[in-house]
Design a protein around this motif. Structure first.
Motif, short mmCIF file in Angstrom:
data_model
loop_
_atom_site.label_atom_id
_atom_site.label_comp_id
_atom_site.label_asym_id
_atom_site.label_seq_id
_atom_site.Cartn_x
_atom_site.Cartn_y
_atom_site.Cartn_z
N GLY A 173 1.12 13.66 11.04
CA GLY A 173 1.38 13.82 9.87
C GLY A 173 0.49 13.22 8.98
N TYR A 174 0.19 13.78 7.97
CA TYR A 174 -0.91 13.16 6.75
C TYR A 174 -0.35 12.11 6.09
CZ TYR A 174 -4.48 12.77 3.40
OH TYR A 174 -5.30 12.33 2.56
N VAL A 175 -1.06 10.95 6.02
CA VAL A 175 -0.27 9.98 5.32
C VAL A 175 -1.41 9.51 4.03
CG1 VAL A 175 0.09 7.34 5.11
CG2 VAL A 175 0.59 8.72 6.96
N PRO A 176 -0.83 9.87 2.78
CA PRO A 176 -2.06 9.94 1.74
C PRO A 176 -2.71 8.34 1.75
CG PRO A 176 0.07 10.74 1.04
CD PRO A 176 0.25 10.13 2.32
N GLY A 177 -3.98 8.53 1.66
CA GLY A 177 -4.93 7.16 1.63
C GLY A 177 -5.19 6.65 2.97
N LYS A 178 -4.80 7.33 3.95
CA LYS A 178 -4.84 6.96 5.33
C LYS A 178 -5.57 7.72 6.20
CE LYS A 178 -1.87 3.00 5.49
NZ LYS A 178 -1.05 2.15 6.25
N SER A 179 -5.11 9.02 6.15
CA SER A 179 -5.77 10.27 7.09
C SER A 179 -4.33 10.62 7.63
CB SER A 179 -6.64 9.99 7.77
OG SER A 179 -7.39 10.95 8.31
N TYR A 180 -4.90 11.38 9.06
CA TYR A 180 -3.73 11.76 9.90
C TYR A 180 -3.28 10.54 10.75
CZ TYR A 180 -4.51 16.40 8.34
OH TYR A 180 -4.77 17.52 7.42
N MET A 181 -1.89 10.19 10.92
CA MET A 181 -1.44 9.39 11.64
C MET A 181 -0.41 9.92 12.73
SD MET A 181 -2.78 6.44 10.37
CE MET A 181 -1.56 5.17 10.92
N ARG A 182 -0.12 9.20 13.69
CA ARG A 182 1.03 9.36 14.72
C ARG A 182 2.03 8.62 14.06
NH1 ARG A 182 -0.91 7.41 19.32
NH2 ARG A 182 -1.90 9.31 19.75
N ILE A 183 3.08 9.41 13.89
CA ILE A 183 4.55 8.80 13.29
C ILE A 183 5.73 9.11 14.30
CG2 ILE A 183 5.91 9.11 11.11
CD1 ILE A 183 3.31 10.23 9.92
#
Length: 64
Positions: A33-43
């Motif tokens: 998913g997209y995490v604002p300020g961090k880019s795409y992350m595995r969540i």
């Protein structure tokens, strides 16, 4: 209206509970998913903990 200090204490308490839940979670079911300020992350789907960056292959598949 509650004083700001009381609200900040409640926020800290809730953040601690979230951290406890995330630390106990096995993170079996993950998503990207997209995490604002961090880019795409595995969540983790269950506890919403950020687990790291996806591989280029995973990201490419996700963006299709």
């Amino acid at each position: 209206m509650e004083p700001v200090d009381n609200l900040n204490d409640k926020i800290k308490g809730l953040q601690k509970k979230i951290q406890e839940i995330q630390n106990k979670c096995k993170h079996i079911d993950t998503d990207i998913g997209y995490v604002p300020g961090k880019s795409y992350m595995r969540i983790c789907r269950k506890c919403k903990k950020e687990l790291g960056w996806p591989s280029p292959t995973e990201l490419k598949e996700y963006l299709k």
